[in-house]
Design a protein around this motif. Structure first.
Motif, PDB file in Angstrom:
ATOM      1  N   ASP A 557     -14.015 -34.877  -7.375  1.00 19.31           N
ATOM      2  CA  ASP A 557     -13.540 -33.577  -7.823  1.00 19.31           C
ATOM      3  C   ASP A 557     -14.123 -32.508  -6.918  1.00 19.31           C
ATOM      4  OD1 ASP A 557     -15.984 -32.166  -9.347  1.00 19.31           O
ATOM      5  OD2 ASP A 557     -15.999 -34.308  -9.821  1.00 19.31           O
ATOM      6  N   ASN A 558     -13.370 -31.460  -6.710  1.00 16.43           N
ATOM      7  CA  ASN A 558     -13.844 -30.378  -5.864  1.00 16.43           C
ATOM      8  C   ASN A 558     -13.071 -29.108  -6.164  1.00 16.43           C
ATOM      9  OD1 ASN A 558     -11.355 -30.833  -4.170  1.00 16.43           O
ATOM     10  ND2 ASN A 558     -12.490 -32.658  -3.583  1.00 16.43           N
ATOM     11  N   GLY A 559     -13.723 -27.986  -5.908  1.00 16.97           N
ATOM     12  CA  GLY A 559     -13.101 -26.677  -6.006  1.00 16.97           C
ATOM     13  C   GLY A 559     -13.255 -25.954  -4.685  1.00 16.97           C
ATOM     14  N   PHE A 560     -12.272 -25.158  -4.325  1.00 17.75           N
ATOM     15  CA  PHE A 560     -12.334 -24.453  -3.053  1.00 17.75           C
ATOM     16  C   PHE A 560     -11.421 -23.238  -3.115  1.00 17.75           C
ATOM     17  CE2 PHE A 560      -9.276 -27.847  -2.906  1.00 17.75           C
ATOM     18  CZ  PHE A 560      -8.144 -27.315  -2.291  1.00 17.75           C
ATOM     19  N   VAL A 561     -11.685 -22.280  -2.218  1.00 15.93           N
ATOM     20  CA  VAL A 561     -10.954 -21.021  -2.175  1.00 15.93           C
ATOM     21  C   VAL A 561     -10.101 -20.979  -0.913  1.00 15.93           C
ATOM     22  CG1 VAL A 561     -11.150 -18.506  -2.060  1.00 15.93           C
ATOM     23  CG2 VAL A 561     -12.732 -19.822  -3.492  1.00 15.93           C
ATOM     24  N   THR A 562      -8.864 -20.554  -1.042  1.00 15.74           N
ATOM     25  CA  THR A 562      -7.971 -20.337   0.100  1.00 15.74           C
ATOM     26  C   THR A 562      -7.437 -18.908   0.020  1.00 15.74           C
ATOM     27  OG1 THR A 562      -6.113 -21.262  -1.163  1.00 15.74           O
ATOM     28  CG2 THR A 562      -7.317 -22.758   0.286  1.00 15.74           C
ATOM     29  N   GLY A 563      -6.834 -18.448   1.113  1.00 15.30           N
ATOM     30  CA  GLY A 563      -6.332 -17.082   1.096  1.00 15.30           C
ATOM     31  C   GLY A 563      -5.643 -16.717   2.388  1.00 15.30           C
ATOM     32  N   GLN A 564      -5.232 -15.441   2.489  1.00 15.29           N
ATOM     33  CA  GLN A 564      -4.581 -14.960   3.693  1.00 15.29           C
ATOM     34  C   GLN A 564      -4.770 -13.449   3.825  1.00 15.29           C
ATOM     35  OE1 GLN A 564      -0.302 -14.940   3.942  1.00 15.29           O
ATOM     36  NE2 GLN A 564      -0.014 -14.404   1.792  1.00 15.29           N
ATOM     37  N   PHE A 565      -4.663 -12.974   5.051  1.00 12.63           N
ATOM     38  CA  PHE A 565      -4.635 -11.537   5.331  1.00 12.63           C
ATOM     39  C   PHE A 565      -3.634 -11.325   6.453  1.00 12.63           C
ATOM     40  CE2 PHE A 565      -5.825  -7.758   7.677  1.00 12.63           C
ATOM     41  CZ  PHE A 565      -5.933  -6.822   6.638  1.00 12.63           C
ATOM     42  N   VAL A 566      -2.686 -10.417   6.230  1.00 10.78           N
ATOM     43  CA  VAL A 566      -1.613 -10.177   7.189  1.00 10.78           C
ATOM     44  C   VAL A 566      -1.467  -8.678   7.416  1.00 10.78           C
ATOM     45  CG1 VAL A 566       0.816 -10.585   7.742  1.00 10.78           C
ATOM     46  CG2 VAL A 566      -0.400 -12.197   6.264  1.00 10.78           C
ATOM     47  N   ALA A 567      -1.330  -8.296   8.661  1.00 13.16           N
ATOM     48  CA  ALA A 567      -0.976  -6.921   9.019  1.00 13.16           C
ATOM     49  C   ALA A 567       0.411  -6.939   9.649  1.00 13.16           C
ATOM     50  CB  ALA A 567      -1.987  -6.335   9.995  1.00 13.16           C
ATOM     51  N   LYS A 568       1.309  -6.112   9.103  1.00 17.45           N
ATOM     52  CA  LYS A 568       2.688  -6.047   9.602  1.00 17.45           C
ATOM     53  C   LYS A 568       3.023  -4.605   9.959  1.00 17.45           C
ATOM     54  CE  LYS A 568       6.257  -6.138   6.760  1.00 17.45           C
ATOM     55  NZ  LYS A 568       7.373  -6.553   5.870  1.00 17.45           N
ATOM     56  N   TYR A 569       3.597  -4.417  11.143  1.00 21.72           N
ATOM     57  CA  TYR A 569       3.929  -3.079  11.602  1.00 21.72           C
ATOM     58  C   TYR A 569       5.391  -3.040  12.039  1.00 21.72           C
ATOM     59  CZ  TYR A 569       3.672   1.358  14.096  1.00 21.72           C
ATOM     60  OH  TYR A 569       3.877   2.647  14.503  1.00 21.72           O
ATOM     61  N   HIS A 570       6.119  -2.041  11.540  1.00 25.02           N
ATOM     62  CA  HIS A 570       7.521  -1.858  11.912  1.00 25.02           C
ATOM     63  C   HIS A 570       7.576  -1.004  13.174  1.00 25.02           C
ATOM     64  CE1 HIS A 570       9.448  -3.391   8.176  1.00 25.02           C
ATOM     65  NE2 HIS A 570       8.274  -3.058   7.649  1.00 25.02           N
ATOM     66  N   VAL A 571       7.824  -1.610  14.304  1.00 22.97           N
ATOM     67  CA  VAL A 571       7.943  -0.845  15.541  1.00 22.97           C
ATOM     68  C   VAL A 571       9.285  -0.139  15.613  1.00 22.97           C
ATOM     69  CG1 VAL A 571       6.343  -2.330  16.784  1.00 22.97           C
ATOM     70  CG2 VAL A 571       8.779  -2.886  16.783  1.00 22.97           C
ATOM     71  N   ALA A 572      10.248  -0.600  14.822  1.00 20.71           N
ATOM     72  CA  ALA A 572      11.568   0.027  14.716  1.00 20.71           C
ATOM     73  C   ALA A 572      12.177  -0.458  13.412  1.00 20.71           C
ATOM     74  CB  ALA A 572      12.455  -0.338  15.909  1.00 20.71           C
ATOM     75  N   ASP A 573      13.331   0.099  13.053  1.00 16.67           N
ATOM     76  CA  ASP A 573      13.967  -0.313  11.805  1.00 16.67           C
ATOM     77  C   ASP A 573      14.271  -1.805  11.782  1.00 16.67           C
ATOM     78  OD1 ASP A 573      13.866   2.175  10.707  1.00 16.67           O
ATOM     79  OD2 ASP A 573      15.913   2.727  11.257  1.00 16.67           O
ATOM     80  N   ASN A 574      14.567  -2.370  12.935  1.00 20.65           N
ATOM     81  CA  ASN A 574      14.976  -3.768  12.999  1.00 20.65           C
ATOM     82  C   ASN A 574      13.980  -4.648  13.738  1.00 20.65           C
ATOM     83  OD1 ASN A 574      17.294  -3.168  11.623  1.00 20.65           O
ATOM     84  ND2 ASN A 574      18.594  -3.071  13.428  1.00 20.65           N
ATOM     85  N   ALA A 575      12.720  -4.226  13.800  1.00 20.31           N
ATOM     86  CA  ALA A 575      11.735  -5.018  14.550  1.00 20.31           C
ATOM     87  C   ALA A 575      10.349  -4.864  13.926  1.00 20.31           C
ATOM     88  CB  ALA A 575      11.701  -4.588  16.006  1.00 20.31           C
ATOM     89  N   ILE A 576       9.641  -5.994  13.835  1.00 19.49           N
ATOM     90  CA  ILE A 576       8.269  -5.974  13.342  1.00 19.49           C
ATOM     91  C   ILE A 576       7.381  -6.776  14.283  1.00 19.49           C
ATOM     92  CG2 ILE A 576       9.001  -5.807  10.923  1.00 19.49           C
ATOM     93  CD1 ILE A 576       8.159  -8.795  10.625  1.00 19.49           C
ATOM     94  N   VAL A 577       6.101  -6.450  14.277  1.00 17.98           N
ATOM     95  CA  VAL A 577       5.065  -7.285  14.873  1.00 17.98           C
ATOM     96  C   VAL A 577       4.042  -7.532  13.781  1.00 17.98           C
ATOM     97  CG1 VAL A 577       5.402  -6.497  17.237  1.00 17.98           C
ATOM     98  CG2 VAL A 577       3.807  -5.280  15.752  1.00 17.98           C
ATOM     99  N   TYR A 578       3.357  -8.652  13.855  1.00 22.20           N
ATOM    100  CA  TYR A 578       2.407  -8.973  12.789  1.00 22.20           C
ATOM    101  C   TYR A 578       1.284  -9.852  13.327  1.00 22.20           C
ATOM    102  CZ  TYR A 578       4.630 -13.592  12.607  1.00 22.20           C
ATOM    103  OH  TYR A 578       5.103 -14.837  12.930  1.00 22.20           O
ATOM    104  N   GLY A 579       0.189  -9.832  12.593  1.00 28.19           N
ATOM    105  CA  GLY A 579      -0.918 -10.749  12.819  1.00 28.19           C
ATOM    106  C   GLY A 579      -1.304 -11.350  11.485  1.00 28.19           C
ATOM    107  N   ARG A 580      -1.543 -12.649  11.459  1.00 26.77           N
ATOM    108  CA  ARG A 580      -1.801 -13.338  10.194  1.00 26.77           C
ATOM    109  C   ARG A 580      -2.987 -14.279  10.327  1.00 26.77           C
ATOM    110  NH1 ARG A 580       0.060 -18.231   7.334  1.00 26.77           N
ATOM    111  NH2 ARG A 580       0.308 -17.719   5.117  1.00 26.77           N
TER     112      ARG A 580
END
Length: 839
Positions: A557-580
């Protein structure tokens, strides 16, 4: 009346352009599962991408009716909507993702995940048989093809939101399949099961609350290909209550010939049935109930003899090679083949699988929140029969592991928002699972000679082959293992809208799992044994070599923590860049296989497998160009995996035993690209490519069989098995009107797909004999259909260039060290025709 007609014509034009009517919207609203809702939640609450709007043009009316105006969409906007809405929506999700929509699934006649893998270059399905199957994304998930009864995969697979823990249940044909979405990278903070490598969501069409449809199809082709389906969806109370009943059948004969007679192998027969009820009593409440059943029978999967290795790299001889053993048993030597489309078996391998379940999905949308519940109970039964010695001899009559699996899952999730600042989701997931594994290995009349009794390689000196056969003929070794899992997960995920263009996504999850199990093995003395021929003491010594009485219990048996952090930027109405950044994990597991008491006490092996975690880093960009006709996305990634759960092999009582182990450090890094382009209406193309460098950084296991090496062998800085370095898939579909038949417009269409993988190693320890050469496959489709979709006549040619290639190579396990290697092969050219109707 004329003004009303103009308005209705305009509305019809818009609906026709988008291809998105209220019935389709209703279906989508009730087919989202963890992978799909993840994408939907992430794009619906963030800065929305403006939908493509049809350009309305007034066309001069005939003189007889000067007030009549026809409204049509511009060709540019019609082309933009040739790509389905869900694919467009994924362009706003800050995570690498790929989707196969209903149109492409239908064109490629795909009804199951293995058929779709050719269009998903970052997804690898490694299949020896349905039980011995692993599913990988970016090279992670589970290495090898050993059975994983006491552990979950690193890729979470869902069908209509219901988690499928056994990989075999993800292989069944799905009637009414209308979409496959793949999310790459650690998953779980959005819902469902936690995963290290990603998630795959398969969705099926829901009942239609508005319109009755009756549909069906029938198809035939070479290798006795046959296919049929029937279905009906109808509202019982319009807009409130509807049902859908559907069935699918599929079959083909094998394409690998058995020289010993008894038929060809690699054929199968599949039957799937699905019954659904959709209840929508109010605008706020919807209930979807589903019952499904699938049955698979196959004379599969068994590799043909590919290579015989008589000497090791140091020049020493391999003792008891396959030709030697066949000679001892009085059979002629079997020659290997570089393209093993033949086998020579005294009995054929076959298996039956039953997969069934009941599920209920409830959504309550009220004010500013949505409360959802997904409840499911599933059964999976697997009953194989395998020729244990893989040849013409009657040495090992069968080597089977029957599995009865039961699973219950429950998920509750709550979604809401805090004004314009935060959209969030919290939830809980529970799974109970029990696998009952019944092992049975039975020896035959040739066993004594096969194992070399009476020769210089005799396991027990002074015993003739006749005396050994007296002991071993019909000797049975049976076993029972039962791993039971209770898993609990609590998660929270939020999208923070920092500015009009900048979003942060944060998620955290706590996982706890407990697994208990036991394993027992016992001997069944053959009734034909005669103590006058072989003494009891000698018989017991021989029996112990091929399966002793043993048993043990295990718990982890084991317990552990998982997760995420994401930054998303709209460079234009139809375009994004992100880091995850994502932290993934999966719980530890149990090895319930034939370990001896001495092996366990000495610590040489362990029934426990430790938990696995990984840290994934990804940067990417997604954009839409040419008025949304061109969709481009790309990502760079690196994943550092800790205690990767892999397949290991050890020798035990004259055979090779596969079990689960851990590689302390694994690194995967690479690049991916997805392109969808519709240059004009009714023409859609796609291209997906990936580069994946997956390596063990720290891992020791048994040495490859060609080496005269004792003890642990390091695989550090070698490629992870079953992972091609480069993979590519491309697809195109085009349709065009060609006139009228009986006053009805008629369309013709044609298309195809091509997939290519570079070479990969498919042995657990990267043996030089385990390399599968690179190969590509071309598939074509074509046909005619009524413009309204009421009928269709389609044709297909799979593997159009008839590439006869090896897809997997494995070491023979019937007698360890016999120098034999077996290969699974691709299907030869397969063609056929399918007729469809829909009213």
């Amino acid at each position: 009346m004329k003004k009303k007609y103009v308005l209705l014509t305009a509305i019809a034009a818009v609906v026709d352009v988008t291809g998105w009517d209220s019935a389709q919207a209703q279906n989508t609203a009730h087919t989202e599962g963890p992978a799909a809702t993840h994408a939907a939640h992430r794009h619906q609450t963030a800065k929305s991408v403006p939908a493509a709007r049809p350009t309305l043009k007034a066309v001069k009316a005939p003189v007889s009716d000067p007030e009549l105006i026809h409204v049509v969409a511009s060709p540019v906007q019609a082309a933009a909507h040739t790509i389905d809405q869900e694919t467009h929506a994924l362009q706003n999700v800050p995570q690498a993702a790929t989707r196969i929509g209903a149109q492409e699934l239908k064109a490629e006649h795909i009804t199951a995940l293995p058929q779709a893998a050719r269009l998903l270059p970052t997804v690898q399905l490694n299949i020896s048989n349905p039980r011995n199957t692993t599913i990988n994304i970016r090279g992670l998930g589970a290495a090898g093809t050993a059975a994983t009864d006491g552990i979950e995969g690193g890729v979470a697979v869902y069908v209509d939101g219901v988690y499928r823990s056994r990989p075999a249940t993800a292989l069944s044909d799905l009637v009414d399949l209308n979409g496959i979405t793949v999310l790459r990278g650690p998953a779980g903070t959005e819902g469902g099961m936690t995963a290290t490598a990603g998630a795959i969501e398969l969705t099926t069409a829901a009942p239609d609350l508005h319109t009755r449809h009756v549909y069906g199809e029938a198809g035939v082709g070479n290798y006795d290909y046959n296919r049929w389906s029937l279905g009906v969806t109808t509202p019982l109370i319009k807009d409130k209550l509807a049902v859908r009943l559907s069935a699918l059948g599929y079959g083909n004969s094998g394409w690998v010939k058995n020289l010993a007679g008894g038929g060809d192998i690699n054929g199968q027969t599949s039957r799937s049935f699905r019954a659904q009820v959709l209840y929508h009593p109010t605008d706020e409440l919807s209930v979807r109930l589903t019952g499904d059943y699938a049955h698979l029978r196959e004379n599969c999967c068994s590799g043909g003899l590919y290579k015989i290795v008589a000497t090791k790299t140091d020049g020493s001889a391999v003792a008891g090679t396959l030709p030697q053993r066949l000679g001892w048993a009085g059979y002629g030597a079997t020659a290997p083949s570089n393209a093993p489309y033949t086998i020579n078996r005294s009995s054929l391998s076959d298996a039956e699988q039953e997969d069934m379940g009941l599920s209920g999905h409830v959504d309550w949308h009220h004010a500013n929140f949505t409360l959802s519940s997904i409840t499911a109970f599933r059964w999976w039964d697997w009953a194989p029969h395998n020729d244990g010695d893989l040849g013409p001899a009657n040495a090992i009559l069968n080597s089977n592991a029957k599995v009865d699996q039961r699973q219950f899952t429950q998920e509750l999730r709550f979604s809401s928002s805090l004004g314009r600042l935060l959209d969030y989701r919290v939830g809980a997931f529970y799974m109970w699972q029990e696998n009952r594994v019944y092992g049975d290995t039975r020896y035959g009349p040739d066993a004594g000679a096969w194992y070399g009794y009476g020769t210089g390689s005799s396991p027990v000196s002074g015993i003739s082959a006749e005396q050994a056969s007296n002991v071993l003929n019909n000797y049975d070794v049976r076993s029972y293992g039962q791993p039971t899992t209770n898993y609990y997960g609590l998660y929270a995920n939020g999208t923070w809208h920092i500015t009009r263009k900048l979003d942060f996504v944060t998620g955290v999850r706590y996982n706890y799992s407990t697994k208990t199990g036991s394993f027992s093995q016992w001997q069944v003395t053959p009734e034909s044994y005669n103590s006058a021929v072989t003494s009891v003491a000698t018989a017991q010594k021989i029996w112990g070599l091929y399966g002793s009485n043993t048993g043990y219990g295990a718990h982890v048996d084991n317990g552990f923590v998982t997760g995420q952090f994401v930054a998303k930027y709209h460079v234009a109405d139809n375009a994004i860049v992100y880091g995850r950044y994502g932290r993934g994990g999966k719980s530890g597991g149990l090895n319930l296989v034939s370990f001896s008491a001495s092996q366990l006490s000495q610590g040489a092996v362990s029934p426990n497998v430790g938990k696995e975690t990984d840290d994934s880093f990804e940067v990417g960009a997604k954009a839409q160009f040419l008025q949304n006709r061109l969709l481009v996305s790309g990502a760079l990634y690196q994943t550092n995996d800790h205690n990767y759960q892999v397949t290991a092999v050890h020798e035990y009582q004259g055979a090779l035993v596969s079990y689960l182990s851990s590689a302390p450090k694994v690194r995967v890094r690479g690049a991916e690209m997805d392109i969808h382009y519709s240059p004009l209406a009714n023409l859609v193309t796609s291209l997906s490519a990936s580069y994946n460098d997956a390596q063990f950084l720290q891992y020791s296991t048994s040495a490859p069989p060609e080496l005269a090496w004792k003890g642990a062998y390091s695989l550090a800085h070698t490629q992870i098995p079953f992972v091609p370095r480069w993979a590519l898939s491309a697809a195109v579909q085009y349709s065009h009107g060609i006139g009228k038949v009986f006053s009805r417009p008629l369309d013709a269409y044609a298309g195809g797909s091509y997939n290519y993988n570079t070479r990969m190693n498919t042995s657990s320890n990267n043996s030089v004999y385990g390399w599968v050469p690179a190969y590509g496959t071309l598939n074509l489709n074509f046909g005619f259909r009524d413009h309204q979709g009421r009928w269709e006549l389609a044709g297909f040619i799979n593997n159009a260039t008839d590439e006869r290639r090896v897809s997997q190579i494995s070491q023979g396990s019937a007698a360890s060290g016999n120098g034999s290697w077996y290969a699974y092969v691709t299907q030869p050219r397969n063609f056929g025709f399918i007729a469809r109707v829909n009213y």
